[in-house]
Design a protein around this motif. Sequence first.
Motif, PDB file in Angstrom:
ATOM      1  N   SER A   1      13.400   0.218   7.789  1.00  0.00           N
ATOM      2  CA  SER A   1      12.692  -1.004   7.393  1.00  0.00           C
ATOM      3  C   SER A   1      13.463  -1.777   6.329  1.00  0.00           C
ATOM      4  O   SER A   1      13.595  -3.001   6.404  1.00  0.00           O
ATOM      5  N   TRP A   2      13.974  -1.061   5.332  1.00  0.00           N
ATOM      6  CA  TRP A   2      14.686  -1.717   4.254  1.00  0.00           C
ATOM      7  C   TRP A   2      16.005  -2.332   4.714  1.00  0.00           C
ATOM      8  O   TRP A   2      16.402  -3.403   4.234  1.00  0.00           O
ATOM      9  N   LEU A   3      16.694  -1.670   5.619  1.00  0.00           N
ATOM     10  CA  LEU A   3      18.028  -2.129   6.011  1.00  0.00           C
ATOM     11  C   LEU A   3      18.035  -3.064   7.217  1.00  0.00           C
ATOM     12  O   LEU A   3      18.931  -3.902   7.342  1.00  0.00           O
ATOM     13  N   LYS A   4      17.033  -2.951   8.077  1.00  0.00           N
ATOM     14  CA  LYS A   4      17.071  -3.720   9.324  1.00  0.00           C
ATOM     15  C   LYS A   4      15.872  -4.641   9.518  1.00  0.00           C
ATOM     16  O   LYS A   4      15.863  -5.456  10.443  1.00  0.00           O
ATOM     17  N   GLY A   5      14.859  -4.523   8.676  1.00  0.00           N
ATOM     18  CA  GLY A   5      13.646  -5.309   8.844  1.00  0.00           C
ATOM     19  C   GLY A   5      13.797  -6.750   8.381  1.00  0.00           C
ATOM     20  O   GLY A   5      14.638  -7.081   7.546  1.00  0.00           O
ATOM     21  N   THR A   6      12.954  -7.626   8.915  1.00  0.00           N
ATOM     22  CA  THR A   6      12.994  -9.045   8.562  1.00  0.00           C
ATOM     23  C   THR A   6      12.115  -9.370   7.360  1.00  0.00           C
ATOM     24  O   THR A   6      12.151 -10.488   6.860  1.00  0.00           O
ATOM     25  N   GLU A   7      11.336  -8.401   6.884  1.00  0.00           N
ATOM     26  CA  GLU A   7      10.519  -8.584   5.695  1.00  0.00           C
ATOM     27  C   GLU A   7      10.831  -7.477   4.684  1.00  0.00           C
ATOM     28  O   GLU A   7      11.078  -6.338   5.062  1.00  0.00           O
ATOM     29  N   THR A   8      10.817  -7.825   3.420  1.00  0.00           N
ATOM     30  CA  THR A   8      11.102  -6.850   2.368  1.00  0.00           C
ATOM     31  C   THR A   8       9.927  -5.882   2.240  1.00  0.00           C
ATOM     32  O   THR A   8       8.806  -6.312   1.960  1.00  0.00           O
ATOM     33  N   PRO A   9      10.159  -4.586   2.429  1.00  0.00           N
ATOM     34  CA  PRO A   9       9.059  -3.611   2.340  1.00  0.00           C
ATOM     35  C   PRO A   9       8.546  -3.461   0.910  1.00  0.00           C
ATOM     36  O   PRO A   9       9.208  -3.879  -0.051  1.00  0.00           O
ATOM     37  N   PRO A  10       7.366  -2.853   0.749  1.00  0.00           N
ATOM     38  CA  PRO A  10       6.860  -2.583  -0.601  1.00  0.00           C
ATOM     39  C   PRO A  10       7.822  -1.665  -1.362  1.00  0.00           C
ATOM     40  O   PRO A  10       8.430  -0.770  -0.782  1.00  0.00           O
ATOM     41  N   MET A  11       7.940  -1.912  -2.667  1.00  0.00           N
ATOM     42  CA  MET A  11       8.821  -1.086  -3.500  1.00  0.00           C
ATOM     43  C   MET A  11       8.042   0.117  -4.024  1.00  0.00           C
ATOM     44  O   MET A  11       7.007  -0.050  -4.680  1.00  0.00           O
ATOM     45  N   PRO A  12       8.510   1.345  -3.749  1.00  0.00           N
ATOM     46  CA  PRO A  12       7.841   2.527  -4.303  1.00  0.00           C
ATOM     47  C   PRO A  12       7.737   2.445  -5.825  1.00  0.00           C
ATOM     48  O   PRO A  12       8.662   1.993  -6.508  1.00  0.00           O
ATOM     49  N   ASN A  13       6.594   2.857  -6.342  1.00  0.00           N
ATOM     50  CA  ASN A  13       6.315   2.893  -7.781  1.00  0.00           C
ATOM     51  C   ASN A  13       6.144   1.515  -8.414  1.00  0.00           C
ATOM     52  O   ASN A  13       5.928   1.418  -9.628  1.00  0.00           O
ATOM     53  N   HIS A  14       6.242   0.455  -7.610  1.00  0.00           N
ATOM     54  CA  HIS A  14       6.084  -0.897  -8.148  1.00  0.00           C
ATOM     55  C   HIS A  14       5.233  -1.738  -7.197  1.00  0.00           C
ATOM     56  O   HIS A  14       5.702  -2.737  -6.633  1.00  0.00           O
ATOM     57  N   PRO A  15       3.964  -1.362  -7.008  1.00  0.00           N
ATOM     58  CA  PRO A  15       3.114  -2.087  -6.061  1.00  0.00           C
ATOM     59  C   PRO A  15       2.851  -3.532  -6.467  1.00  0.00           C
ATOM     60  O   PRO A  15       2.419  -4.343  -5.641  1.00  0.00           O
ATOM     61  N   ASP A  16       3.114  -3.866  -7.729  1.00  0.00           N
ATOM     62  CA  ASP A  16       2.872  -5.225  -8.202  1.00  0.00           C
ATOM     63  C   ASP A  16       4.011  -6.179  -7.866  1.00  0.00           C
ATOM     64  O   ASP A  16       3.854  -7.397  -7.973  1.00  0.00           O
TER      65      ASP A  16
END
Length: 229
Positions: free
Chosen positions: A204-219
């Motif tokens: 998801s992080w390397l090939k996805g078209t949307e930036t995934p949620p960041m672990p430990n930083h839901p805000d």
Amino acid sequence: MKWAVGELGPFPLEAYGLMPLDTDEEVPFGFHALETHTLTVYDPSYLSSTPVESVAPHMMHELVHSWFGGSVTPKTWADNWISEGHANYYGLTYRFAQGWTTNDGRHGSMESVMADFYRSGDVYRAQYGPVARPTKESLFSEQVYRGGPLVLYALEQKVGKAKFRQIERSFLTVYEGGSASTDDYIAHADRIAPGQGVKGFLESWLKGTETPPMPNHPDWKATPPPNGR
């Protein structure tokens, strides 16, 4: 060199040096520096007139290419984040380890600068393509230099610093003297951190078209692209 070896393991090449090179151009090669195998070529005026807190992280970036780019080469141009993303990630890590801020003075920690990169994540993906699926015009875009380190930061946040270091060092050992693709990196990370969902996470992080949620930083929120997708 001592810091880099402490992070990445033994230096993989037979030698390393810097060569200031005078040219007739205002900025040689179009850059302040250019890494080659065992040698980084520099614009001498950049070395002599730039503060150490700016030069040293840049030197670290180029030095890290001895591991990522020299010892382990990206298999295709689309895998360029393996080289430039890692060089920028460790250049930034070194900068903040020394207690320095970014050149513009806005960021004094990895968390701060990564939050900034994250906000631009969807804009970069819309403009340049995903990190490991760049358009042919954006092989050396901000997505590679900012999105690449952001992926590595996300992985570190997910698996923890100790496991992340194990992934990095063992990846360099397994592929030393050869080339590696994005899929190779994903598969290797998944083997080192089994049962943590690393494969889907990195896909998801390397090939996805949307930036995934960041672990430990839901805000953290990514800014939508100005013209949509």
